[in-house]
Motif scaffolding. Structure first.
Motif, PDB file in Angstrom:
ATOM      1  N   GLU A  93      97.485 -11.295  55.669  1.00  0.00           N
ATOM      2  CA  GLU A  93      96.722 -12.036  54.667  1.00  0.00           C
ATOM      3  C   GLU A  93      97.430 -12.125  53.316  1.00  0.00           C
ATOM      4  O   GLU A  93      96.790 -12.399  52.299  1.00  0.00           O
ATOM      5  N   THR A  94      98.733 -11.882  53.315  1.00  0.00           N
ATOM      6  CA  THR A  94      99.519 -11.990  52.089  1.00  0.00           C
ATOM      7  C   THR A  94     100.784 -12.793  52.382  1.00  0.00           C
ATOM      8  O   THR A  94     101.220 -12.883  53.534  1.00  0.00           O
ATOM      9  N   PRO A  95     101.404 -13.389  51.347  1.00  0.00           N
ATOM     10  CA  PRO A  95     102.669 -14.096  51.583  1.00  0.00           C
ATOM     11  C   PRO A  95     103.728 -13.210  52.225  1.00  0.00           C
ATOM     12  O   PRO A  95     104.437 -13.642  53.140  1.00  0.00           O
ATOM     13  N   ARG A  96     103.833 -11.973  51.792  1.00  0.00           N
ATOM     14  CA  ARG A  96     104.824 -11.074  52.389  1.00  0.00           C
ATOM     15  C   ARG A  96     104.489 -10.777  53.845  1.00  0.00           C
ATOM     16  O   ARG A  96     105.381 -10.653  54.692  1.00  0.00           O
ATOM     17  N   GLY A  97     103.214 -10.664  54.134  1.00  0.00           N
ATOM     18  CA  GLY A  97     102.813 -10.430  55.513  1.00  0.00           C
ATOM     19  C   GLY A  97     103.227 -11.563  56.425  1.00  0.00           C
ATOM     20  O   GLY A  97     103.717 -11.336  57.541  1.00  0.00           O
ATOM     21  N   VAL A  98     103.031 -12.800  55.957  1.00  0.00           N
ATOM     22  CA  VAL A  98     103.431 -13.958  56.762  1.00  0.00           C
ATOM     23  C   VAL A  98     104.951 -14.002  56.908  1.00  0.00           C
ATOM     24  O   VAL A  98     105.481 -14.242  58.002  1.00  0.00           O
ATOM     25  N   VAL A 110      98.599  -6.034  55.468  1.00  0.00           N
ATOM     26  CA  VAL A 110      99.848  -5.481  55.993  1.00  0.00           C
ATOM     27  C   VAL A 110     101.001  -6.387  55.559  1.00  0.00           C
ATOM     28  O   VAL A 110     101.023  -7.570  55.866  1.00  0.00           O
ATOM     29  N   ASP A 111     101.947  -5.817  54.837  1.00  0.00           N
ATOM     30  CA  ASP A 111     103.063  -6.582  54.287  1.00  0.00           C
ATOM     31  C   ASP A 111     104.354  -6.418  55.082  1.00  0.00           C
ATOM     32  O   ASP A 111     105.211  -7.303  55.069  1.00  0.00           O
ATOM     33  N   GLU A 112     104.519  -5.287  55.749  1.00  0.00           N
ATOM     34  CA  GLU A 112     105.786  -4.995  56.412  1.00  0.00           C
ATOM     35  C   GLU A 112     105.553  -3.996  57.541  1.00  0.00           C
ATOM     36  O   GLU A 112     104.499  -3.340  57.601  1.00  0.00           O
ATOM     37  N   PRO A 113     106.520  -3.853  58.452  1.00  0.00           N
ATOM     38  CA  PRO A 113     106.338  -2.944  59.595  1.00  0.00           C
ATOM     39  C   PRO A 113     106.014  -1.519  59.193  1.00  0.00           C
ATOM     40  O   PRO A 113     105.263  -0.830  59.900  1.00  0.00           O
ATOM     41  N   ALA A 139     105.171  -7.664  64.143  1.00  0.00           N
ATOM     42  CA  ALA A 139     104.836  -7.721  65.567  1.00  0.00           C
ATOM     43  C   ALA A 139     105.846  -6.944  66.406  1.00  0.00           C
ATOM     44  O   ALA A 139     105.477  -6.254  67.362  1.00  0.00           O
ATOM     45  N   GLU A 140     107.104  -7.032  66.030  1.00  0.00           N
ATOM     46  CA  GLU A 140     108.146  -6.324  66.782  1.00  0.00           C
ATOM     47  C   GLU A 140     107.931  -4.815  66.743  1.00  0.00           C
ATOM     48  O   GLU A 140     108.272  -4.095  67.697  1.00  0.00           O
ATOM     49  N   SER A 141     107.344  -4.316  65.659  1.00  0.00           N
ATOM     50  CA  SER A 141     107.091  -2.873  65.569  1.00  0.00           C
ATOM     51  C   SER A 141     106.135  -2.409  66.658  1.00  0.00           C
ATOM     52  O   SER A 141     106.078  -1.227  66.975  1.00  0.00           O
ATOM     53  N   SER A 155      92.962   0.154  51.857  1.00  0.00           N
ATOM     54  CA  SER A 155      94.374   0.518  51.802  1.00  0.00           C
ATOM     55  C   SER A 155      94.532   2.002  51.491  1.00  0.00           C
ATOM     56  O   SER A 155      93.795   2.562  50.665  1.00  0.00           O
ATOM     57  N   LEU A 156      95.506   2.628  52.144  1.00  0.00           N
ATOM     58  CA  LEU A 156      95.749   4.046  51.877  1.00  0.00           C
ATOM     59  C   LEU A 156      96.204   4.287  50.442  1.00  0.00           C
ATOM     60  O   LEU A 156      96.114   5.411  49.941  1.00  0.00           O
ATOM     61  N   SER A 157      96.704   3.245  49.781  1.00  0.00           N
ATOM     62  CA  SER A 157      97.121   3.392  48.383  1.00  0.00           C
ATOM     63  C   SER A 157      95.932   3.362  47.427  1.00  0.00           C
ATOM     64  O   SER A 157      96.084   3.634  46.238  1.00  0.00           O
ATOM     65  N   SER A 158      94.745   3.035  47.954  1.00  0.00           N
ATOM     66  CA  SER A 158      93.546   3.012  47.120  1.00  0.00           C
ATOM     67  C   SER A 158      92.899   4.396  47.115  1.00  0.00           C
ATOM     68  O   SER A 158      93.232   5.264  47.918  1.00  0.00           O
ATOM     69  N   GLU A 159      91.935   4.575  46.254  1.00  0.00           N
ATOM     70  CA  GLU A 159      91.242   5.873  46.183  1.00  0.00           C
ATOM     71  C   GLU A 159      90.325   6.095  47.374  1.00  0.00           C
ATOM     72  O   GLU A 159      89.887   7.226  47.633  1.00  0.00           O
TER      73      GLU A 159
END
Length: 301
Positions: A133-138, A104-107, A145-147, A78-82
Motif C-alpha cells: 500500500e505504499t510506492p516503495r511496496g509496489v 510492507v515496503d521491502e522483504p 514476493a520472492e522472500s 507497525s512494529l515501529s509504532s507504540e
C-alpha cells in the motif's frame, strides 16, 4: 501425470472481510457470515486510545467458540509504532491462521516478523500476509514476493491497499482504476511468479453495488484470488465473481476427462472437440475443479 495442486492454493480467499477488533458485536456476527476469511483489524479502524480494548476484545473472541470454515487473520500495527509490539504478543498468544503486516515496503519487513515468530516457536501454520500500500511496496513487490520462497518463509498472501497508495501518490479514485492498473498488475506478476495469492483492495462505498460488481469483475479478470471487503453486504458478490462459474467448471471437467482418456497418455498436447489443449490447461482445470469442491463443501447440507 499431472502436477499436484500447490498447498498455498488450497485456501478459499474470494471474500476476505475486515472487521474492526474494537467492535465486539461485529466480531460475534462474523460467525454467521458466508465469507471465506476474516481480518481482525487492530490498525486503521481502531483509534489510538482504543487499541488496548481492541486487543482484549480479540482475546475474549478467540477464547470463545472457534470461527468455523474461515481463515482468521489479525492485522497488527507497525512494529515501529507504540502499538505494534503488544499486537505481535497477542498474535503469538492467540495463534490465528495468519498475521497481516501493514505497509510492507521491502522483504526485510517480512523476514523480520518471520524471525520473531520463529523465536517464539509459533506454529508453522501461522502464516504471514503483507499489505502492499505504499510506492516503495509496489516498487519492491517482486522482491517481497520472492522472500516467500526462502526456506522457512511464512509469506502466503499479498493484499493491495489502494486507499493509502492513492493518498501517497495523488492518484484520484476514478472508475476503472485506469492509472492504478499497472501497479495492480505488478502485484499479480509477483505472486504468480512465486506461488502466492493476491487480494484486491477494498471498495469503499458498500452501497454502490454496481460499482462493486464492476471492480470485482475487473479484479477477477486481472487474476486476483479474491477481494478485501469492508461490509457484509459485499460478501455475496465477491463470492460469485471470484468463484468459478458453472460454465467454467463444466469446461474444466471436460479438459480433465480428455487427458484421462488412455489415448492421451504421454501426450502434452491433445485435440479435444477441435480445440488444441496442453497439459498446462490440465493443471489449471484441476485447480479450478478443486476450488469448486472446496466451495461446495462449505455450503450447508
Amino acid at each position: 501425470m499431472s502436477r499436484t495442486i500447490p498447498l498455498r492454493s488450497l485456501r478459499l480467499r474470494r471474500s476476505v472481510l475486515s472487521v474492526p477488533a474494537i467492535n465486539a458485536r461485529a466480531l460475534e456476527k462474523s460467525h454467521s457470515l458466508d465469507c471465506d476469511a476474516v481480518i481482525f483489524d487492530l490498525e486503521d479502524s481502531v483509534a489510538p486510545e482504543k487499541k488496548a480494548q481492541a486487543r482484549e476484545n480479540l482475546r475474549r473472541f478467540f477464547a470463545g467458540p472457534p470461527l468455523e470454515g474461515k481463515e482468521r487473520i489479525i492485522r497488527i500495527n507497525s512494529l515501529s509504532s507504540e502499538f505494534g509490539p503488544a499486537d505481535l504478543d497477542l498474535v503469538k498468544a492467540l495463534t490465528p491462521d495468519a498475521i497481516l503486516l501493514p505497509k510492507v515496503d521491502e522483504p526485510q519487513d517480512v523476514t523480520d516478523i518471520g524471525d520473531l515468530l520463529a523465536e517464539a516457536d509459533a506454529p508453522e501454520e501461522l502464516r504471514i500476509w503483507a499489505m502492499i500500500e505504499t510506492p516503495r511496496g509496489v516498487l519492491n513487490v517482486g522482491a517481497i514476493a520472492e522472500s516467500g520462497r526462502t526456506p522457512g518463509s511464512r509469506l502466503d498472501c499479498l493484499v493491495v491497499g489502494l486507499n493509502d497508495l492513492r493518498k501517497e501518490t495523488g492518484v484520484l479514485p476514478q472508475l476503472g482504476r485506469t492509472y492504478l492498473v499497472p501497479w495492480l498488475m505488478q502485484v499479480i506478476l509477483a505472486v504468480k511468479a512465486y506461488g502466492l495469492d493476491a487480494l484486491d483492495s477494498v471498495f469503499n462505498d458498500f452501497r454502490d453495488g454496481e460499482g462493486f460488481d464492476a471492480e470485482c469483475g475487473q479484479g477477477r479478470a486481472m487474476g486476483f484470488a479474491g477481494k478485501m471487503l469492508i461490509h457484509p453486504l459485499q460478501i455475496e458478490a465477491a463470492n460469485r465473481y471470484f468463484g468459478p462459474s458453472a460454465e467454467e467448471i463444466t469446461e474444466a471437467e471436460a479438459v480433465i476427462a480428455a487427458f484421462a482418456d488412455p489415448a492421451a497418455e504421454g501426450r502434452n498436447v491433445i485435440n479435444a472437440n477441435g480445440r488444441m489443449i496442453e497439459r498446462l490447461h490440465l493443471v489449471q482445470a484441476e485447480a479450478l475443479v478443486h476450488k469448486a469442491r472446496l466451495i461446495s463443501a462449505r455450503k450447508p447440507a
